[in-house]
Scaffold this motif. Structure first.
Motif, PDB file in Angstrom:
ATOM      1  N   TYR A 136      68.809  58.289 -18.306  1.00 35.89           N
ATOM      2  CA  TYR A 136      67.705  57.482 -18.874  1.00 35.89           C
ATOM      3  C   TYR A 136      68.160  56.559 -19.991  1.00 35.89           C
ATOM      4  O   TYR A 136      67.322  56.005 -20.705  1.00 35.89           O
ATOM      5  CB  TYR A 136      66.605  58.420 -19.378  1.00 35.89           C
ATOM      6  CG  TYR A 136      66.012  59.259 -18.268  1.00 35.89           C
ATOM      7  CD1 TYR A 136      65.260  58.672 -17.257  1.00 35.89           C
ATOM      8  CD2 TYR A 136      66.195  60.639 -18.240  1.00 35.89           C
ATOM      9  CE1 TYR A 136      64.731  59.434 -16.227  1.00 35.89           C
ATOM     10  CE2 TYR A 136      65.674  61.410 -17.221  1.00 35.89           C
ATOM     11  CZ  TYR A 136      64.943  60.811 -16.206  1.00 35.89           C
ATOM     12  OH  TYR A 136      64.417  61.572 -15.188  1.00 35.89           O
ATOM     13  N   GLN A 137      69.470  56.396 -20.149  1.00 36.20           N
ATOM     14  CA  GLN A 137      70.004  55.490 -21.164  1.00 36.20           C
ATOM     15  C   GLN A 137      69.495  55.845 -22.560  1.00 36.20           C
ATOM     16  O   GLN A 137      69.030  54.987 -23.327  1.00 36.20           O
ATOM     17  CB  GLN A 137      69.636  54.031 -20.828  1.00 36.20           C
ATOM     18  CG  GLN A 137      70.118  53.568 -19.448  1.00 36.20           C
ATOM     19  CD  GLN A 137      71.629  53.592 -19.328  1.00 36.20           C
ATOM     20  OE1 GLN A 137      72.326  53.121 -20.221  1.00 36.20           O
ATOM     21  NE2 GLN A 137      72.113  54.169 -18.232  1.00 36.20           N
ATOM     22  N   LEU A 138      69.562  57.129 -22.888  1.00 40.58           N
ATOM     23  CA  LEU A 138      69.106  57.624 -24.190  1.00 40.58           C
ATOM     24  C   LEU A 138      70.285  58.221 -24.952  1.00 40.58           C
ATOM     25  O   LEU A 138      71.330  58.519 -24.370  1.00 40.58           O
ATOM     26  CB  LEU A 138      68.029  58.698 -24.003  1.00 40.58           C
ATOM     27  CG  LEU A 138      66.744  58.269 -23.268  1.00 40.58           C
ATOM     28  CD1 LEU A 138      65.882  59.483 -22.980  1.00 40.58           C
ATOM     29  CD2 LEU A 138      65.977  57.242 -24.106  1.00 40.58           C
ATOM     30  N   ASN A 139      70.083  58.431 -26.260  1.00 41.28           N
ATOM     31  CA  ASN A 139      71.092  59.107 -27.069  1.00 41.28           C
ATOM     32  C   ASN A 139      70.497  60.426 -27.545  1.00 41.28           C
ATOM     33  O   ASN A 139      69.849  60.499 -28.590  1.00 41.28           O
ATOM     34  CB  ASN A 139      71.497  58.234 -28.259  1.00 41.28           C
ATOM     35  CG  ASN A 139      72.594  58.875 -29.093  1.00 41.28           C
ATOM     36  OD1 ASN A 139      73.218  59.862 -28.667  1.00 41.28           O
ATOM     37  ND2 ASN A 139      72.825  58.338 -30.276  1.00 41.28           N
ATOM     38  N   LEU A 140      70.729  61.497 -26.743  1.00 43.64           N
ATOM     39  CA  LEU A 140      70.104  62.783 -27.034  1.00 43.64           C
ATOM     40  C   LEU A 140      71.065  63.789 -27.665  1.00 43.64           C
ATOM     41  O   LEU A 140      70.650  64.899 -28.013  1.00 43.64           O
ATOM     42  CB  LEU A 140      69.548  63.395 -25.736  1.00 43.64           C
ATOM     43  CG  LEU A 140      68.558  62.524 -24.959  1.00 43.64           C
ATOM     44  CD1 LEU A 140      68.161  63.217 -23.662  1.00 43.64           C
ATOM     45  CD2 LEU A 140      67.331  62.232 -25.816  1.00 43.64           C
ATOM     46  N   LEU A 141      72.342  63.403 -27.836  1.00 44.35           N
ATOM     47  CA  LEU A 141      73.344  64.359 -28.328  1.00 44.35           C
ATOM     48  C   LEU A 141      73.085  64.780 -29.782  1.00 44.35           C
ATOM     49  O   LEU A 141      73.380  65.917 -30.162  1.00 44.35           O
ATOM     50  CB  LEU A 141      74.745  63.756 -28.191  1.00 44.35           C
ATOM     51  CG  LEU A 141      75.222  63.502 -26.749  1.00 44.35           C
ATOM     52  CD1 LEU A 141      76.614  62.875 -26.747  1.00 44.35           C
ATOM     53  CD2 LEU A 141      75.235  64.804 -25.946  1.00 44.35           C
ATOM     54  N   GLU A 142      72.513  63.887 -30.550  1.00 42.67           N
ATOM     55  CA  GLU A 142      72.269  64.200 -31.962  1.00 42.67           C
ATOM     56  C   GLU A 142      70.799  64.525 -32.251  1.00 42.67           C
ATOM     57  O   GLU A 142      70.395  64.608 -33.418  1.00 42.67           O
ATOM     58  CB  GLU A 142      72.699  63.010 -32.823  1.00 42.67           C
ATOM     59  CG  GLU A 142      74.167  62.601 -32.661  1.00 42.67           C
ATOM     60  CD  GLU A 142      75.112  63.727 -33.095  1.00 42.67           C
ATOM     61  OE1 GLU A 142      74.751  64.495 -34.015  1.00 42.67           O
ATOM     62  OE2 GLU A 142      76.213  63.837 -32.525  1.00 42.67           O
ATOM     63  N   LYS A 143      70.056  64.686 -31.180  1.00 46.53           N
ATOM     64  CA  LYS A 143      68.621  64.937 -31.372  1.00 46.53           C
ATOM     65  C   LYS A 143      68.333  66.433 -31.326  1.00 46.53           C
ATOM     66  O   LYS A 143      69.047  67.204 -30.685  1.00 46.53           O
ATOM     67  CB  LYS A 143      67.787  64.238 -30.270  1.00 46.53           C
ATOM     68  CG  LYS A 143      68.035  62.749 -30.144  1.00 46.53           C
ATOM     69  CD  LYS A 143      67.651  61.992 -31.410  1.00 46.53           C
ATOM     70  CE  LYS A 143      67.868  60.496 -31.239  1.00 46.53           C
ATOM     71  NZ  LYS A 143      67.657  59.751 -32.471  1.00 46.53           N
ATOM     72  N   THR A 144      67.221  66.804 -32.006  1.00 45.56           N
ATOM     73  CA  THR A 144      66.760  68.195 -31.946  1.00 45.56           C
ATOM     74  C   THR A 144      66.058  68.408 -30.611  1.00 45.56           C
ATOM     75  O   THR A 144      65.815  67.465 -29.854  1.00 45.56           O
ATOM     76  CB  THR A 144      65.792  68.498 -33.093  1.00 45.56           C
ATOM     77  OG1 THR A 144      64.620  67.671 -32.931  1.00 45.56           O
ATOM     78  CG2 THR A 144      66.446  68.229 -34.447  1.00 45.56           C
ATOM     79  N   THR A 145      65.714  69.665 -30.342  1.00 49.89           N
ATOM     80  CA  THR A 145      65.026  69.976 -29.085  1.00 49.89           C
ATOM     81  C   THR A 145      63.686  69.265 -29.014  1.00 49.89           C
ATOM     82  O   THR A 145      63.302  68.729 -27.965  1.00 49.89           O
ATOM     83  CB  THR A 145      64.842  71.493 -28.952  1.00 49.89           C
ATOM     84  OG1 THR A 145      66.130  72.123 -28.945  1.00 49.89           O
ATOM     85  CG2 THR A 145      64.111  71.845 -27.670  1.00 49.89           C
ATOM     86  N   SER A 146      62.952  69.257 -30.132  1.00 49.41           N
ATOM     87  CA  SER A 146      61.633  68.594 -30.156  1.00 49.41           C
ATOM     88  C   SER A 146      61.772  67.106 -29.927  1.00 49.41           C
ATOM     89  O   SER A 146      61.004  66.485 -29.166  1.00 49.41           O
ATOM     90  CB  SER A 146      60.931  68.853 -31.495  1.00 49.41           C
ATOM     91  OG  SER A 146      60.740  70.242 -31.688  1.00 49.41           O
ATOM     92  N   GLU A 147      62.731  66.466 -30.598  1.00 49.97           N
ATOM     93  CA  GLU A 147      62.951  65.029 -30.438  1.00 49.97           C
ATOM     94  C   GLU A 147      63.374  64.719 -28.983  1.00 49.97           C
ATOM     95  O   GLU A 147      62.943  63.697 -28.419  1.00 49.97           O
ATOM     96  CB  GLU A 147      64.041  64.552 -31.399  1.00 49.97           C
ATOM     97  CG  GLU A 147      63.606  64.605 -32.852  1.00 49.97           C
ATOM     98  CD  GLU A 147      64.723  64.335 -33.829  1.00 49.97           C
ATOM     99  OE1 GLU A 147      64.456  64.003 -34.991  1.00 49.97           O
ATOM    100  OE2 GLU A 147      65.915  64.486 -33.426  1.00 49.97           O
TER     101      GLU A 147
END
Length: 311
Positions: free
Chosen positions: A243-254
């Motif tokens: 999905y072309q997102l940056n989820l590596l530094e995000k929390t579970t909620s984010e």
């Protein structure tokens, strides 16, 4: 009285003459290179031996001045055979060849009997070349044999060289075939060794990564945290790529909020949340999960990825 003495002298002379060995040649002149026979005959004897060897007899040849001198070449004695024995006569026959033209002297032979040695006369033998045939040059037979031998030797040498070249060509051909086979096999192996990831989709690579992580069995080494850190990383990386997102530094909620915005279903979001929250419990709270529970969470992660493929 005188008549008696005369008869005795005549008888002794006749006996002496009859006991003189005779030499006789089968033909004279002889042809150069053609075998001829020399016969030896002696009467009134039972045992005779030659006092000299036939292969060492000196032969003389008449030179241009008419003088007989020792010949450089000798008669070639092919065979020597005694004739059938008889009570009052001994005989033998030898077969010979002469290789040069001219007038030769076949030497006297010494024959030993039981009581004395008898000497034969010598023989004058003329040797000639074959008669000239019109249109054909005369030549020495020995020279011809030499030429034939030389030609045969040269032919054999050429044959050996040809064989060597044939062997060399065969060896090079076999070597070339092996080189071609080696290159072909190596090319096929290299083609088979090409990374299979080029043919795998992002989802398949993610599932394969979970499989490899599971094989490490880190939880059995008291490394639960390492296992779930890696599992969480695989899931976040997968959804970031999709999905072309940056989820590596995000929390579970984010992560949940961002994935909700791209249109994931509620069931799908709930599955992702379930895996990530359990991963957080182990990572941050130091929880220890049973093996069957760890394996179940791994399978849940795979299911999350498969749900994305079905959408």
């Amino acid at each position: 009285m005188r008549v008696t003495n005369l008869l005795i002298i005549v008888f002794l002379c006749s006996v002496g003459f009859s006991q003189k060995p005779l030499l006789k040649v089968s033909k004279n002149p002889v042809i150069v290179g053609e075998p001829f026979e020399i016969s030896i005959m002696l009467e009134l004897t039972k045992s005779v031996t030659l006092s000299s060897k036939l292969d060492s007899l000196p032969f003389r040849l008449k030179n241009d001045k008419g003088i007989f001198e020792l010949a450089p070449d000798k008669f070639e004695i092919i065979t020597f055979e005694e004739d059938k024995k008889s009570a009052n006569k001994w005989g033998a026959t030898l077969k010979a060849i002469v290789w040069d033209s001219g007038t030769f002297v076949f030497p006297s032979l010494a024959l030993k009997t039981l009581s004395k040695t008898l000497i034969t006369d010598s023989l004058f033998i003329e040797s000639k070349l074959e008669k000239k045939i019109k249109g054909v040059d005369l030549y020495e037979i020995r020279e011809s044999f030499t030429d034939v031998n030389a030609a045969e030797k040269k032919a054999n040498e050429e044959k050996e060289k040809s064989k060597k070249w044939i062997y060399l060509i065969i060896v090079l051909s076999v070597f070339l075939v092996f080189v071609i086979i080696f290159i072909f096999v190596r090319k096929v192996k290299n083609k088979n060794k090409e990374p299979s990831s080029k043919e795998l989709t992002i989802a398949e690579r993610a599932i394969l990564a979970i499989d490899e992580l599971e094989k490490l069995e880190l939880w059995r080494k008291d490394r639960h945290k390492d296992h779930f850190v890696e599992l969480s990383f695989i899931l976040r990386s997968y959804y970031s790529s999709i999905y072309q997102l940056n989820l590596l530094e995000k929390t579970t909620s984010e992560t949940q909020l961002l994935l909700q915005q791209v249109g994931l279903s509620a069931k799908h979001l709930k599955q992702i949340e379930f895996v990530l929250k359990h991963a957080d419990l182990v990572k941050f709270a130091g929880s220890v999960l049973q093996e069957n529970y760890v394996l179940a969470l791994d399978e849940k992660s795979r299911e999350c990825i498969r749900l994305t493929i079905k959408q």
